[in-house]
Structures are given as C-alpha cells and as structure tokens.
Design a protein around this motif. Sequence first.
Motif, mmCIF file in Angstrom:
data_model
loop_
_atom_site.group_PDB
_atom_site.id
_atom_site.type_symbol
_atom_site.label_atom_id
_atom_site.label_comp_id
_atom_site.label_asym_id
_atom_site.label_seq_id
_atom_site.Cartn_x
_atom_site.Cartn_y
_atom_site.Cartn_z
ATOM 1 N N GLU A 64 -6.625 -1.351 -1.785
ATOM 2 C CA GLU A 64 -5.314 -1.740 -1.241
ATOM 3 C C GLU A 64 -4.368 -2.141 -2.365
ATOM 4 O O GLU A 64 -3.175 -1.772 -2.355
ATOM 5 C CB GLU A 64 -5.494 -2.887 -0.250
ATOM 6 C CG GLU A 64 -6.152 -2.457 1.054
ATOM 7 C CD GLU A 64 -6.413 -3.625 1.982
ATOM 8 O OE1 GLU A 64 -6.663 -3.378 3.171
ATOM 9 O OE2 GLU A 64 -6.382 -4.791 1.517
ATOM 10 N N ARG A 97 -9.295 1.336 7.352
ATOM 11 C CA ARG A 97 -8.590 0.135 6.870
ATOM 12 C C ARG A 97 -7.463 0.512 5.921
ATOM 13 O O ARG A 97 -6.353 -0.033 6.007
ATOM 14 C CB ARG A 97 -9.594 -0.791 6.172
ATOM 15 C CG ARG A 97 -8.960 -1.990 5.471
ATOM 16 C CD ARG A 97 -10.005 -2.904 4.890
ATOM 17 N NE ARG A 97 -9.409 -3.890 3.994
ATOM 18 C CZ ARG A 97 -10.102 -4.857 3.378
ATOM 19 N NH1 ARG A 97 -11.416 -4.961 3.577
ATOM 20 N NH2 ARG A 97 -9.488 -5.708 2.558
ATOM 21 N N HIS A 122 -3.444 0.007 6.305
ATOM 22 C CA HIS A 122 -2.694 -0.726 5.283
ATOM 23 C C HIS A 122 -1.446 0.046 4.860
ATOM 24 O O HIS A 122 -0.363 -0.546 4.716
ATOM 25 C CB HIS A 122 -3.601 -0.957 4.068
ATOM 26 C CG HIS A 122 -2.939 -1.693 2.947
ATOM 27 N ND1 HIS A 122 -2.768 -3.065 2.940
ATOM 28 C CD2 HIS A 122 -2.379 -1.241 1.787
ATOM 29 C CE1 HIS A 122 -2.146 -3.434 1.834
ATOM 30 N NE2 HIS A 122 -1.900 -2.340 1.111
#
Length: 592
Positions: free
Chosen positions: A532, A561, A565
């Motif tokens: 991320e 995920r 994000h």
Amino acid sequence: MPHTLDADAVRTWCGLALDALGRARADIDAINVYPVADGDTGTNLYLTVESAARAVDAAFDGHATSAAASRPTLADVVRAMAHGALIGARGNSGTILAQLLRGMADVLADGTPDGNPGAGEAVGNPGAGEADGLRRALRRAVDLAYLAVAHPVEGTVLTVAVAAAESAERATGDVATVARAAYEGARAALQATPGQLDVLARAGVVDAGGYGLVTVLGGLAQALSGEAPTALAPARPGRDALAPTGTGGQDLAGCSADGAPDGGPAFEVIYLLEADDTAVTALRERLDALGDSLVVVGGDGLWNVHVHVDDAGAAVEAGIQAGRPYRIRITHFDGAAVRKAGSGGPDRPSPAIVLPDQSGAQAPTGGPRNERAPRAVVAVVPGDGLAALCAEAGATAVATRPGEPPASGELVDAVRRAHAREVVLLPNDTELHHTAAAAAAQARAEGVRAAVIPTRSAVQGIAALAVHEPGRSFDEDVVAMTSAAGATRYAELAVAERQSWTMAGVCQAGDVLGMIDGDVAVIGSELAATAETVLDRMLASGGEMVTLVLGADLPDEVAERLERHVREGHFAVDTVVYRGGQSTAPLIIGIE
C-alpha cells in the motif's frame, strides 16, 4: 603456464570450450548423420555449453555481490556448471554431455573444505590430489553417461568418453598432463569411430557428438596447461577438410536416411522434469517402449528427458504422469522421418504441434516451414501464469525459473518457434538485455528482422504487448511498444534474506522490501501494508492504471485489499490483477 584445478580454471574451461564449439559448430553440424541426420549436433552442443558457462558466471557474480564479497569454491562452480548444462541441454549429444559434466562434478565437488579434490594428496607432490581427482571425475562421468542412455552404441560420443577416461587413468604427472592425455585419447578414439558404426563409414565422417566432446576436452586441457591443444585430425578419415565438401557433401546427402530410416521416429521430444527417482525409473521403461535414442539425465529431483518417437503427445503425457514437465521442445525430423509421420514426403510442410503447458495455455512448437507469420513477439516471463497470459495475447513466451536465466540460444529457439518474418523481443529484465541483443543478432543472421525493446520488468512487457499491432509497419509497432513500456513504472515486493544497507536504510532479515524502479524505497514488516505504501508513493506522481501480478504463494485476499486501497484512495485509477505464478517476487506492480 600450468593452472591448478580450481574455480577459475573451470570458468576458463567453459569459456574456451564455448569459443571452440562456436568455431566448430558448422563443421560438426555438417557431419551429423547419427542417430538422425538433422544437422544440429554442433549447435546443440554449443547451446548446452553456453548454458553451463552462464551458470558458472552467475556463481561468480553471486559471490561477488554477497555481503562478504567472497569467491566461489571449486565445488560451487562445478555444481553450477553441471546444473547449467542440465537445464540447457539440447539434442542427444547435448544431453549426454550434460550427464558427463554431472559425473565430473560429483567427484570434483566432493573434495577438501576449500573445494579442491584431496584424495591421493602426497607430501612433496601437492598436484597429485588434483590429478587423481580429474582421473576419477572422468571415470565417474563415463559411468553415469552409460547409465543414462537406454541402449548405448559404440562409435559414438560414449566411446570417445571412455577413451578419454582410460587415457587419463594411464597418465602420470600433474593435472594438466592428465587433461592433455584425456584429450589425446579422445582424439584418437574419434578417428576410429567410422570403423565402429556403419553409418559413419558410409558417410565418410567421424561421429559428430564425439567431435564435440573432443572439442570440450581440448578446452579443459588448454585451461589447465595454458597451451592450445593439438588441432583435431580431419573429421573425414584420410582427408584434410573437417566440413564435408565436394563428393563428400554428396555422400552425406545420400545417406541422410541412415540417421532416420523409413519406419524411424518422426519427432524429437525434450523436456525438463521434476520427479522422484521411482517415477523416473517407470518413465524410462515407458519411453523406451515408445521410441529410441532415449537419454534421461539428472538427479536430485530434476531431470532432462530426450527421446525420438512417432507419438510426441504420448511422450509428453508420460512425463506428466511421472512428475512436472516444462520447457517442452518438439522437433519434427526432415527427410524419411517426415514420410513416416504421414506428411506425404520431405517436401511437404510438417503439421503444427500444439501442446498444453502446465498452465493450460496452448503453445505451438512447430508449423508449416514455408509459411511464416508476418510478425511475432517473444517475451521472457518469470512465471507460468504470465506465460499463459502472453500466449493468449499471441506471443511466444519463455518462462524462467529462479537462478536460471535463459541463454541467448534459448531465445533464438523461441524466435524460430515463432516462425515469423519479423520478431520483437521483450527481455523484461535489465540483466537479459545483452542476452536478448545477442539473440536478435542471430535472428537477423537467419533472415529475420528483429528488434529488442529494453523492458526491465514483466509489467512493462505486458504494457508493450497490450499495444502491439501487427497491422502497423514494423518500425511504428516497435515505437508504440517502446513508448508503452517506457510509460510504465514498476515495483516489486521482496523479503530480505539478511541484514543489509539499502537506499531506504538498514533492513533486517525477514523485512519486506518495496523496490521502485529497481531501488529499495520502502522497508516494512508486513507485505500488504508495504505494498500500500509503495502504491501511494508511485501514484502520487499520477497514474491511470495499476497492474498487480501475484506471485505463486500470494493469497487472493492481498490482491483484494490492494484493489480496495486503490479504489478508495485514488480516484479514477483502474486496477487489473493477474495471477503470475512467479516465485521470484511475491508481488509485481505496474503503474501506467
């Protein structure tokens, strides 16, 4: 001056042998009449040794870039040489040579702690151990090679190898003397091969595989003595030329059917195989019943399988039942073998062979020899999933494995399989740019227009492939693909193996490293969170498309995920996810 048998000597040996085979390749190809007169023994041996030499160079490079900046031992280098030959072995003779090198490595790697053979070391005669080690290595090489060949034939490379080992055993003196004796013994045995094999006598040539082995042993003798060996005697008994010329060339043409007589197998099948010893024993029996020229070499779970068969599919299926075959190569023989396959004669094109690889993609391995495609793309990729993706897009994929970068010969093989007038190569790795350039040069020499796009990551290759348009002119297509690749930033996630200094600070073993455009930019403790951060840094300078290529063991939950994000934090940025299957990096990221 004489050289000790150490890691540097093996590296020199590989280089000298490769250079010598490069010079002799055309001559060896020209006298190739057994077991099939397909004129590629010299090329196959060259590609096998090239792969061995690359593995040895990689062993040196790996030690040089380690934290301790050490040098490899003899054991490190001979194991690398044998492994490189195994994974790069081509053809019947190349496969046998790989097993000969493996046998030598078994002995040379089993020595004193510094990697040098110590058996027979005597006070006041420090070279005795090396000389004895080389004698035992050559004998072990012969023993393993005979075990690997289902039906050994005298008058071939095996006979030449035996003569080398026996001459070495009779020799007294230092290791250079033993190496020279092995070379001279092999050289004499080579000249006797026409009297042992009728097909060689009728063609008036010596055995091509044996000629190649003598060339390799000449490189060893030169590496250890510092002196070039005596030039090879004529390949044609009683004549002065190595290559067939004049009436000799007519002899060769007339006996091409001796190598693949009517009723002989139509296909050569080669693949690497991951399997245990028990499964390989059963595989040998099954393949022996299917065809001939069976050679299975290797060990420790990795094998190189070579066989001549009529039913290529059955040979591959046998490998699938035994374990996991990959790098599958099928060659359709010319001449009489083509008639046996039902093509109607040697002048008719061979049928295309389409094999499913382990990812389920269809990979053509042959096709009409007289009908070239206008343009093709050859892409090097680090996983089966990416190989399938490239195949779906119409590209010819060369899948790599950790620590096993493809040699230029493997890329040339892929260009030939693509069977196109124009080829674009995507190396997808900075370290492979030179290799791709060498392959492109060879392709041009064979009449193919070739260009290399200097892609540094698989995601840059995906971007280039996405804009590939065969309908455009070659130059316009190359420019468009190069532009798309250049507009794609790339990142990789990796796990640190040891404490080290990086551009982002000091990392510890087990830390997650986020590398952007090749440099460590982020150090984290958890993969998804580190990814991320990497995405945020890359998208801070803009981007329209995120590509996530998932490694072999990365859970789908991580991809979900990261998609979430991007969607929540970066407006109007799309995300596409591919299951790449690579084991080199858990995650590869591209930003376009």
